[in-house]
Design a protein around this motif. Structure first.
Motif, PDB file in Angstrom:
ATOM      1  N   ILE A   1       0.797  -1.187   0.006  1.00 12.11           N
ATOM      2  CA  ILE A   1      -0.125   0.171   0.195  1.00 12.11           C
ATOM      3  C   ILE A   1       0.937   1.121  -0.128  1.00 12.11           C
ATOM      4  N   THR A   2       1.886   1.187   0.464  1.00  5.66           N
ATOM      5  CA  THR A   2       2.783   2.564   0.412  1.00  5.66           C
ATOM      6  C   THR A   2       3.226   2.810  -0.596  1.00  5.66           C
ATOM      7  N   GLY A   3       3.609   1.833  -1.541  1.00  8.77           N
ATOM      8  CA  GLY A   3       3.899   2.257  -3.144  1.00  8.77           C
ATOM      9  C   GLY A   3       2.683   2.694  -3.659  1.00  8.77           C
TER      10      GLY A   3
ATOM     11  N   VAL B   1       7.833   4.136   7.892  1.00  4.95           N
ATOM     12  CA  VAL B   1       6.446   3.324   7.731  1.00  4.95           C
ATOM     13  C   VAL B   1       6.514   1.902   8.006  1.00  4.95           C
ATOM     14  N   GLY B   2       5.649   1.204   8.549  1.00  4.55           N
ATOM     15  CA  GLY B   2       5.313  -0.025   8.313  1.00  4.55           C
ATOM     16  C   GLY B   2       5.516  -0.723   9.809  1.00  4.55           C
ATOM     17  N   GLU B   3       6.055  -0.334  10.598  1.00  5.23           N
ATOM     18  CA  GLU B   3       6.389  -1.062  12.067  1.00  5.23           C
ATOM     19  C   GLU B   3       6.908   0.179  12.766  1.00  5.23           C
ATOM     20  N   PRO B   4       6.913  -0.148  14.215  1.00  3.47           N
ATOM     21  CA  PRO B   4       7.235   1.195  15.263  1.00  3.47           C
ATOM     22  C   PRO B   4       8.870   1.175  14.985  1.00  3.47           C
ATOM     23  N   ILE B   5       9.124   2.341  14.996  1.00  2.00           N
ATOM     24  CA  ILE B   5      10.635   2.558  14.810  1.00  2.00           C
ATOM     25  C   ILE B   5      11.259   2.733  16.346  1.00  2.00           C
TER      26      ILE B   5
ATOM     27  N   VAL C   1       9.404  11.909  10.334  1.00  2.00           N
ATOM     28  CA  VAL C   1       7.947  11.661  10.231  1.00  2.00           C
ATOM     29  C   VAL C   1       7.676  10.168  10.230  1.00  2.00           C
ATOM     30  N   ASP C   2       7.364   9.704  11.563  1.00  2.00           N
ATOM     31  CA  ASP C   2       6.894   8.432  11.681  1.00  2.00           C
ATOM     32  C   ASP C   2       5.568   8.190  11.428  1.00  2.00           C
ATOM     33  N   THR C   3       5.186   7.272  10.253  1.00  2.00           N
ATOM     34  CA  THR C   3       3.705   7.590  10.038  1.00  2.00           C
ATOM     35  C   THR C   3       3.122   6.139  10.148  1.00  2.00           C
ATOM     36  N   TYR C   4       2.216   6.118  10.830  1.00  2.00           N
ATOM     37  CA  TYR C   4       1.429   4.981  11.559  1.00  2.00           C
ATOM     38  C   TYR C   4       0.082   5.015  10.348  1.00  2.00           C
ATOM     39  N   TRP C   5      -0.242   3.970   9.769  1.00  2.00           N
ATOM     40  CA  TRP C   5      -1.491   3.417   8.977  1.00  2.00           C
ATOM     41  C   TRP C   5      -1.491   2.153   8.517  1.00  2.00           C
ATOM     42  N   GLN C   6      -2.403   1.783   7.739  1.00  2.00           N
ATOM     43  CA  GLN C   6      -2.625   0.386   7.329  1.00  2.00           C
ATOM     44  C   GLN C   6      -2.934   0.341   5.848  1.00  2.00           C
ATOM     45  N   THR C   7      -2.913  -1.001   5.007  1.00  2.00           N
ATOM     46  CA  THR C   7      -3.652  -0.808   3.969  1.00  2.00           C
ATOM     47  C   THR C   7      -5.144  -0.552   3.810  1.00  2.00           C
ATOM     48  N   GLU C   8      -5.500  -0.789   5.103  1.00  2.00           N
ATOM     49  CA  GLU C   8      -7.036  -0.448   5.005  1.00  2.00           C
ATOM     50  C   GLU C   8      -7.365   0.823   5.326  1.00  2.00           C
TER      51      GLU C   8
ATOM     52  N   GLY D   1      -6.520  -3.298  14.995  1.00  2.00           N
ATOM     53  CA  GLY D   1      -6.037  -4.745  15.307  1.00  2.00           C
ATOM     54  C   GLY D   1      -4.543  -4.185  16.000  1.00  2.00           C
ATOM     55  N   ASP D   2      -4.488  -3.214  16.157  1.00  2.00           N
ATOM     56  CA  ASP D   2      -3.131  -2.758  17.056  1.00  2.00           C
ATOM     57  C   ASP D   2      -3.368  -2.345  18.417  1.00  2.00           C
ATOM     58  N   GLY D   3      -2.531  -2.518  19.289  1.00  2.00           N
ATOM     59  CA  GLY D   3      -2.326  -1.810  20.372  1.00  2.00           C
ATOM     60  C   GLY D   3      -1.705  -0.654  20.420  1.00  2.00           C
TER      61      GLY D   3
ATOM     62  N   GLY E   1       2.222  -2.587  18.987  1.00  2.00           N
ATOM     63  CA  GLY E   1       2.148  -3.591  18.093  1.00  2.00           C
ATOM     64  C   GLY E   1       0.729  -4.374  17.941  1.00  2.00           C
ATOM     65  N   ARG E   2       0.666  -5.567  17.202  1.00  2.00           N
ATOM     66  CA  ARG E   2      -0.539  -6.292  16.813  1.00  2.00           C
ATOM     67  C   ARG E   2      -0.953  -6.890  18.180  1.00  2.00           C
ATOM     68  N   VAL E   3      -2.499  -6.798  18.275  1.00  2.00           N
ATOM     69  CA  VAL E   3      -2.968  -7.496  19.292  1.00  2.00           C
ATOM     70  C   VAL E   3      -3.586  -8.685  18.829  1.00  2.00           C
TER      71      VAL E   3
ATOM     72  N   MET F   1       1.474 -11.027  12.428  1.00  2.00           N
ATOM     73  CA  MET F   1       2.714 -10.547  12.983  1.00  2.00           C
ATOM     74  C   MET F   1       3.662  -9.778  11.955  1.00  2.00           C
ATOM     75  N   ASN F   2       4.459  -8.581  12.336  1.00  2.00           N
ATOM     76  CA  ASN F   2       4.776  -7.789  11.642  1.00  2.00           C
ATOM     77  C   ASN F   2       6.559  -8.000  11.270  1.00  2.00           C
ATOM     78  N   VAL F   3       6.774  -8.628  10.204  1.00  2.00           N
ATOM     79  CA  VAL F   3       8.127  -8.984   9.819  1.00  2.00           C
ATOM     80  C   VAL F   3       8.963  -7.894   8.837  1.00  2.00           C
TER      81      VAL F   3
ATOM     82  N   HIS G   1       6.123  -6.131   6.886  1.00  2.00           N
ATOM     83  CA  HIS G   1       5.298  -6.742   6.212  1.00  2.00           C
ATOM     84  C   HIS G   1       4.402  -7.640   7.105  1.00  2.00           C
ATOM     85  N   LEU G   2       2.956  -7.623   7.356  1.00  2.00           N
ATOM     86  CA  LEU G   2       2.042  -8.176   7.949  1.00  2.00           C
ATOM     87  C   LEU G   2       2.000  -9.592   7.567  1.00  2.00           C
ATOM     88  N   LEU G   3       2.020 -10.576   8.269  1.00  3.00           N
ATOM     89  CA  LEU G   3       2.101 -12.133   7.973  1.00  3.00           C
ATOM     90  C   LEU G   3       1.007 -12.527   8.921  1.00  3.00           C
TER      91      LEU G   3
HETATM   92  O1  PRX Z   1       0.809  -2.843  12.935  1.00  4.63           O
HETATM   93  C1  PRX Z   1       0.786  -1.867  12.198  1.00  4.63           C
HETATM   94  C2  PRX Z   1       2.048  -1.511  11.518  1.00  4.63           C
HETATM   95  O2  PRX Z   1       1.635  -2.251  10.242  1.00  4.63           O
HETATM   96  C3  PRX Z   1       0.146  -2.417  10.212  1.00  4.63           C
HETATM   97  C4  PRX Z   1      -0.374  -2.245   8.878  1.00  4.63           C
HETATM   98  O3  PRX Z   1       0.408  -3.088   7.864  1.00  4.63           O
HETATM   99  P1  PRX Z   1       0.001  -3.015   6.322  1.00  4.63           P
HETATM  100  O4  PRX Z   1      -1.533  -2.977   6.175  1.00  4.63           O
HETATM  101  O5  PRX Z   1       1.013  -4.047   5.611  1.00  4.63           O
HETATM  102  O6  PRX Z   1       0.489  -1.440   5.853  1.00  4.63           O
HETATM  103  C5  PRX Z   1       2.090  -1.167   6.047  1.00  4.63           C
HETATM  104  C6  PRX Z   1       2.115   0.377   5.716  1.00  4.63           C
HETATM  105  C7  PRX Z   1       1.165   1.165   5.984  1.00  4.63           C
HETATM  106  C8  PRX Z   1      -0.232  -1.671  11.321  1.00  4.63           C
HETATM  107  O7  PRX Z   1      -1.373  -2.440  11.587  1.00  4.63           O
HETATM  108  N1  PRX Z   1       2.783  -0.209  11.155  1.00  4.63           N
HETATM  109  C9  PRX Z   1       2.488   0.290  10.124  1.00  4.63           C
HETATM  110  N2  PRX Z   1       3.025   1.615  10.381  1.00  4.63           N
HETATM  111  C10 PRX Z   1       3.291   1.726  11.552  1.00  4.63           C
HETATM  112  C11 PRX Z   1       3.079   0.425  12.356  1.00  4.63           C
HETATM  113  N3  PRX Z   1       3.432   0.259  13.690  1.00  4.63           N
HETATM  114  C12 PRX Z   1       3.827   1.165  14.296  1.00  4.63           C
HETATM  115  N4  PRX Z   1       4.399   2.398  13.706  1.00  4.63           N
HETATM  116  C13 PRX Z   1       4.273   2.817  12.470  1.00  4.63           C
HETATM  117  N5  PRX Z   1       4.360   3.778  11.893  1.00  4.63           N
END
Ligand code: PRX
Length: 684
Positions: free
Chosen positions: A345-347, A421-425, A445-452, A534-536, A549-551, A555-557, A560-562
């Protein structure tokens, strides 16, 4: 969250503690779209209190063929009726037009849209907005000639070549939905996505080079087409980009030859030639017409096709990209670089649609940060004079391990914003990014978001929000971030809970493709009235959000969400495996990694060969990113009386804990725990 939560205290920052606060750098603050925290608060309040007017005003910066008086309408509470979100219902627009024609009309036709940088540093190319438009128009004619029409789903399985951008924009131009599948996914994964959306057409490439390796895609595609056929979906044509021959092969080896001329394959460049000059008008889409599907992991194992629609996604991505990277289309010197692959989704949002709608020039990178060596990101930054760089914490952590000299030997003086983006830094990586890469002069700029969510949800504004290492900070405009406890009660002020959103935003997903029930069940039912991420998360005294992180069972590897269930499903397809349980374990660079416990059939033992086979089966069924780093034999798994595996205990064992495993009294057989703890010594 009300503004009252943000009671910022800048007194006596303490090194390495949460109190450490970094103010937006003065030069950024001076020219920013949103300058200073009070401006953020003012706009934020407006976006929450007058959300209709707020979003409509932003939408006016884009082109609508037909306007609409409707704004943001939604219902998030299934007890009150069906769940829905609509934005500007009744309006007509086209996102591809907004990326291309709109920029050409405002005089940016000759501006570079993309600076393409290949896997080898000697491979590069540029494409202007005019040229991109020409190619998109041309390829949309090809798609139409192949029978693609509004509402059809086109599968795209391409590496990071410019034809990927062309294909996505061409689909959007004619109202076809693109379903981009990351080129690292296996034949099975590609097939399951083709089957789910019943794709009749596929755009792919013969192969590509990734670092020192060649990846040949065609045999994977052949297999995926075969599997799809067995499952009742016939891919009628595949358009194939011959990329291997035009790319420089690593180490001077000749490119492998792949025959692309037989069966359902049509060569991309001959097709383009054939339909050159054929008119292919823009399809004016209803605001709520589907734009694309992108699959993301689901707790049950089956990936979910996240569906985004036209006007809401367009407006939200345009706005988040503009404000969070402080893009100014008048500034030709703004060179933006998002290192993400369009398979994620970031792309989609921040390499393709966002920067193009904002009319800036972006780097489009085919390679990897570690090739030819660990200085690649900084070499490219210097080469193109990148001003804004958006990458992942995993990349930062991996590069950090190589030492500062890889960074400092390149000029990075143009950089002003560094996004992740993608995981906690983690704070250490944040500080390294700030100090070493950004020379203590850039906004992080630490961006939190999701595909959704389609676009950023919790994010600092680079010229407004004081930053704290490790916190995604404050909600974006229109985002009502709420923490709920297990019973669904709102946690006011500081505290920790389930991160939810209490109000719709334009970029919100509209459905799980073809499965409304799953959409409601996954996101809207856990906490009625709220979208559940789905995150705490934790909120601190200043109202800052820290994602914990995910509740759920995802899992976030490496960002990438797996799905643990999907990996378990792959492992249990091996004839010797009776049962498998996969949990995430912490990893210094990747954030976390899959750790698999397997119970074998009929007295089988976990040999080296079997481990190789098990890793291979995961690669085959899902892709290399899902391969467990560790596989441990489990004579038994800790289960409750109802047969549920207690992952919480397995997670602790994987982390290396011998005690403090929590309540074990509900287990049918407590002795398995000791067996698993001692079995750790023999894991591989
Ligand atoms: O757990 C959160 C984590 O990545 C999940 C979303 O993954 P995905 O839909 O593949 O999209 C990734 C790119 C937006 C979230 O539910 N996540 C994403 N960004 C962060 C994050 N966790 C912590 N900090 C972030 N900045």
């Amino acid at each position: 969250m009300s503004d009252a939560h943000v009671k910022f205290n800048l007194g006596n920052p303490v090194e390495d503690s949460e109190e450490e606060v970094f103010l937006p750098p003065a030069p950024l603050l001076a020219g920013a779209h949103v300058a200073g925290l009070p401006s953020y608060h003012e706009m934020y309040s407006d976006s929450i209190n007058n959300s209709d007017a707020f979003w409509k005003k932003i939408a006016q910066e884009l082109h609508f063929f037909e306007p609409s008086n409707n704004g943001l309408e939604y219902n998030f509470d299934s007890r009150k009726g069906p769940i829905f979100t609509r934005f500007m219902a009744g309006a007509k627009t086209n996102i591809s037009y907004n990326c291309l024609e709109r920029n050409i009309q405002r005089g940016y036709g000759d501006r570079v849209a993309y600076l393409w940088e290949g896997n080898e540093p000697c491979d590069s190319n540029t494409i202007t907005y005019n040229q991109l438009h020409e190619q998109v128009l041309n390829f949309s004619a090809v798609l139409r000639a192949h029978g693609v029409k509004k509402g059809d789903v086109v599968a795209i399985y391409l590496p990071m070549v410019l034809e990927l951008a062309v294909a996505m924009l061409a689909c959007a131009r004619i109202g076809a939905l693109h379903s981009v599948v990351f080129a690292g996914f296996s034949a099975d994964s590609l097939a399951s996505r083709i089957v789910d959306a019943k794709c009749k057409i596929l755009i792919t490439a013969d192969g590509f080079f990734r670092g020192p390796k060649a990846v040949i895609l065609k045999p994977i595609v052949d297999k995926a087409i075969e599997i799809s056929k067995e499952q009742g979906v016939n891919v009628e044509s595949a358009i194939i980009v011959e990329h291997l021959n035009r790319a420089t092969a690593p180490n001077g080896h000749p490119a492998p030859t792949v025959d692309c001329s037989k069966g359902i394959y049509h060569k991309y460049f001959s097709e383009m030639q054939k339909y050159k000059g054929v008119d292919s008008p823009v399809e004016w889409m209803d605001a709520e017409d589907p734009l694309f599907i992108l699959y993301t992991s689901g707790s049950t194992g089956k990936p979910k096709g996240i569906l985004h629609t036209t006007a809401g996604y367009m407006t939200y991505v345009y706005a988040t990209c503009k404000y969070n990277f402080d893009l100014h289309h008048e500034n030709e010197k703004d060179i933006y670089w998002c290192t993400a692959d369009c398979g994620w989704i970031t792309g989609h949002s921040y390499l393709l649609y966002g920067p193009l709608m904002n009319g800036v020039s972006s780097v489009f990178f085919e390679g990897v940060p570690s090739y030819p060596d660990a200085s690649r990101l900084w070499a490219v930054t210097e080469k193109y004079k990148v001003t804004k760089l958006y990458t992942s914490p995993t990349a930062i952590r991996a590069l950090m391990a190589f030492g500062d000299q890889f960074v400092t030997k390149h000029d990075r003086s143009t950089l002003s914003i560094l996004g992740t983006v993608g995981e906690p830094i983690n704070p250490a990586a944040w500080r390294w990014l700030h100090k070493v890469v950004g020379e203590a002069r850039c906004s992080i700029v630490d961006t939190y978001w999701q595909t959704e969510t389609g676009g950023h949800m919790i994010v600092p504004l680079p010229g407004a929000t004081p930053q704290k290492p490790g916190s995604a900070t404050l909600p974006f405009f229109g985002v009502n971030a709420v923490l709920l406890d297990a019973e669904g009660r709102v946690i006011e002020g500081p505290g920790e809970g389930n991160l939810c959103f209490g109000k719709a935003w334009p970029g919100m997903m509209r459905n799980v493709y073809g499965d409304y029930e799953r959409f409601v069940k996954t996101y809207m039912q856990p906490f009625p009235g709220y979208y559940f991420t789905g995150d705490g998360a934790r909120r601190d005294d200043d109202g800052y959000i820290w994602i914990t992180g995910r509740v759920d069972d995802l899992m976030n590897v490496s960002g990438h969400l797996l799905s643990t269930a999907e990996i378990e499903g792959a492992l249990t397809q091996h004839p010797k495996v009776a049962e498998a349980a996969v949990v995430s374990a912490p990893h210094d660079i990747k954030g976390s990694y899959p750790y698999a416990f397997v119970t074998l059939k009929n007295g089988e033992r976990l040999s080296k060969e079997l481990i190789v086979e098990l890793k291979q089966i995961v690669r085959e069924k899902i892709g290399a990113i899902a391969q467990p780093d560790v596989i441990q034999e489990a004579p038994g798994l800790p289960k409750t009386r109802s047969g549920k595996v207690t992952r919480r205990i397995l997670r602790k064992i994987a982390e290396g804990c011998d005690s403090g495993l929590g309540d074990t009294t509900t287990l049918v057989d407590e002795t398995v725990i000791q067996q698993l703890i001692s079995g750790r010594d023999n894991r591989a």
